[in-house]
Scaffold this active site. Sequence first.
Site, short mmCIF file in Angstrom:
data_model
loop_
_atom_site.label_atom_id
_atom_site.label_comp_id
_atom_site.label_asym_id
_atom_site.label_seq_id
_atom_site.Cartn_x
_atom_site.Cartn_y
_atom_site.Cartn_z
CG HIS A 79 9.12 58.25 53.56
ND1 HIS A 79 8.03 59.00 53.17
CD2 HIS A 79 9.00 57.07 52.92
CE1 HIS A 79 7.30 58.29 52.33
NE2 HIS A 79 7.87 57.12 52.16
CD GLU A 95 4.91 56.18 49.93
OE1 GLU A 95 5.21 57.38 49.79
OE2 GLU A 95 5.57 55.38 50.63
CE LYS A 118 10.09 57.79 42.90
NZ LYS A 118 10.08 56.49 43.53
CG ASN A 154 13.28 60.55 51.56
OD1 ASN A 154 12.80 59.51 51.15
ND2 ASN A 154 14.53 60.92 51.31
CG HIS A 198 6.52 51.90 53.62
ND1 HIS A 198 7.54 52.43 54.36
CD2 HIS A 198 6.44 52.67 52.50
CE1 HIS A 198 8.06 53.47 53.73
NE2 HIS A 198 7.41 53.64 52.60
NE ARG A 236 14.43 59.20 43.53
CZ ARG A 236 14.64 58.13 42.79
NH1 ARG A 236 15.51 58.19 41.78
NH2 ARG A 236 14.01 57.01 43.02
CD GLU A 283 17.02 60.49 47.97
OE1 GLU A 283 16.27 59.67 47.43
OE2 GLU A 283 17.30 60.48 49.17
NE ARG A 299 31.55 43.49 36.24
CZ ARG A 299 32.26 42.50 35.75
NH1 ARG A 299 32.00 42.03 34.55
NH2 ARG A 299 33.25 41.99 36.44
CG HIS A 313 12.09 54.81 56.93
ND1 HIS A 313 12.85 55.56 56.06
CD2 HIS A 313 11.29 54.05 56.14
CE1 HIS A 313 12.52 55.26 54.81
NE2 HIS A 313 11.59 54.34 54.83
CE LYS A 373 16.08 56.61 46.18
NZ LYS A 373 15.58 57.22 47.42
N1 LIG Z 1 12.26 51.48 45.19
C1 LIG Z 1 11.54 52.49 45.62
O1 LIG Z 1 11.71 53.64 45.18
C2 LIG Z 1 10.48 52.24 46.64
C3 LIG Z 1 9.52 53.25 46.90
C4 LIG Z 1 8.50 52.96 47.81
C5 LIG Z 1 8.45 51.74 48.45
N2 LIG Z 1 9.41 50.80 48.18
C6 LIG Z 1 9.36 49.47 48.82
O2 LIG Z 1 8.14 48.84 48.43
C7 LIG Z 1 7.77 47.92 49.44
C8 LIG Z 1 6.30 48.10 49.75
O3 LIG Z 1 5.58 47.89 48.57
P1 LIG Z 1 4.19 47.12 48.56
O4 LIG Z 1 3.27 47.75 49.52
O5 LIG Z 1 3.78 46.97 47.16
O6 LIG Z 1 4.61 45.73 49.24
P2 LIG Z 1 4.48 44.22 48.74
O7 LIG Z 1 5.23 43.99 47.50
O8 LIG Z 1 4.82 43.40 49.93
O9 LIG Z 1 2.94 44.06 48.43
C9 LIG Z 1 2.00 44.10 49.48
C10 LIG Z 1 1.19 42.80 49.51
O10 LIG Z 1 0.26 42.82 48.44
C11 LIG Z 1 0.40 41.65 47.66
N3 LIG Z 1 0.05 42.04 46.30
C12 LIG Z 1 0.72 42.89 45.49
N4 LIG Z 1 0.03 43.10 44.38
C13 LIG Z 1 -1.10 42.37 44.48
C14 LIG Z 1 -2.25 42.19 43.64
N5 LIG Z 1 -2.36 42.86 42.49
N6 LIG Z 1 -3.21 41.36 44.06
C15 LIG Z 1 -3.12 40.71 45.26
N7 LIG Z 1 -2.08 40.86 46.10
C16 LIG Z 1 -1.09 41.68 45.70
C17 LIG Z 1 1.79 41.17 47.87
O11 LIG Z 1 1.90 39.78 47.63
C18 LIG Z 1 2.02 41.53 49.33
O12 LIG Z 1 1.49 40.53 50.15
C19 LIG Z 1 8.68 48.18 50.64
O13 LIG Z 1 9.67 47.19 50.69
C20 LIG Z 1 9.29 49.53 50.32
O14 LIG Z 1 10.57 49.68 50.88
C21 LIG Z 1 10.40 51.03 47.30
#
Ligand SMILES: NC(=O)c1ccc[n+]([C@@H]2O[C@H](COP(=O)([O-])OP(=O)(O)OC[C@H]3O[C@@H](n4cnc5c(N)ncnc54)[C@H](O)[C@@H]3O)[C@@H](O)[C@H]2O)c1
Length: 383
Positions: free
Chosen positions: A256, A193, A235, A253, A273, A249, A245, A129, A260, A151
């Site tokens: 977005h 972003e 942020k 989006n 993304h 907040r 949100e 939990r 999406h 999130k």
């Molecule tokens: N929780 C939230 O508020 C929120 C906000 C924005 C995005 N997201 C989520 O985040 C995800 C996208 O994030 P992302 O672009 O970081 O994706 P990701 O985690 O897939 O990273 C992108 C790629 O880069 C690689 N990588 C990451 N850091 C690295 C480093 N320092 N050196 C070498 N390779 C590295 C990863 O292995 C992956 O292949 C999506 O799933 C999206 O929905 C969440």
Amino acid sequence: MPPSPAPPSRPVRVALPGGRGYDVHFRPLADVPALLAGAGLAPGLGLVVTDASVGPLSLDRARGPLRAAGWRPEATAVPAGEASKSLHQLAALYDWALGLGLDRATPLLALGGGVVGDLAGFAAATLLRGLPLVHLPTSVIAQVDSAVGGKTGINHAAGKNLVGAFHQPRLVLADPATLATLPERDFRSGLAEVVKHALLEGEAAVARLEADLERVLAREPAALAGTIRRAAAFKAAVVAEDEREAGRRAVLNLGHTFAHAIEQAEGYGRLTHGEAVALGLRAALHLSASVRAGRVWTEPALPERFVRADRLAARLPLPHALTAPTEALLAAMGTDKKRAGTRLRFVVLDALGRPRVTPDVPPGAVEAAWTHARTVAGLTAPS
Ligand SMILES: NC(=O)c1ccc[n+]([C@@H]2O[C@H](COP(=O)([O-])OP(=O)(O)OC[C@H]3O[C@@H](n4cnc5c(N)ncnc54)[C@H](O)[C@@H]3O)[C@@H](O)[C@H]2O)c1
């Protein structure tokens, strides 16, 4: 001359009520034991979740210092990529963590990009939990966005991020040096972003990013560190105002609803993304022009007040081609009959720094925004 190292930067505070506030630190990963101690976490078992790409590059930079400080770090790596935000990987994490004899004081450290942060964050939210969560973000998206705000979640066949929870971390440690190994496409995608945050923040933030973007794209340490910190601080301020949100907040989006739909209609994985967000921002600016005019904006150029924002988004060198037909994009937005009776809400800008959420858009304006996005996508300069 080698680039000068980034100047040390102050932590960003995420000011939440009830003693749940936390800091986002921009320091080397080796500082993690000191920061855990500062957050009241005493040495013992620590769960580190990473992915198969980040682990070999960064795990030992955190694990060595943790061991030296008396921690017993146990680590696991999920496959890199969006597909790991799945029930399958979540179940594997549960099996792994519960097999280690954890208790409610055992922290879970998420070392990686947004995928690891969202997946491991949700595991932390639900194991016993709720375990203390520590984000160690290594991508641009993770450092400016996903590690800040609580999130967490995984994807479902019915859509992205449909299963999840709010679970705020105890601290965030974003090591600027980790970004050096981020693949170029992921690096540039993350900057979408950053642009979004600047458009939402206002004219001064836009002016600053306009001036710095060239050096940021070249990963010049000081420019990159400053830009990442400012975007994360924006942020943090929005989250502090509206943690769950309920209102403000939602402006995060911007672009977005379009992004999406692009990801879904083009097929997940074809565009990142961030690439979808960059294009979504341009569609959202066209929609903003229509909403402001009270009619579909048909002129070839955007109105003067949106030109600057559009130019900034257009400076991101991303492969943008949009191949899905407009009907598929509209369907993916939920404007098809399955969603009859519910009204989509769009984030539009009245001006730089003045976003608002509205369901009231002129008839045909969304279609026109897609047409605009398709046109500018074709025109975007390749990297
Ligand atoms: N929780 C939230 O508020 C929120 C906000 C924005 C995005 N997201 C989520 O985040 C995800 C996208 O994030 P992302 O672009 O970081 O994706 P990701 O985690 O897939 O990273 C992108 C790629 O880069 C690689 N990588 C990451 N850091 C690295 C480093 N320092 N050196 C070498 N390779 C590295 C990863 O292995 C992956 O292949 C999506 O799933 C999206 O929905 C969440």
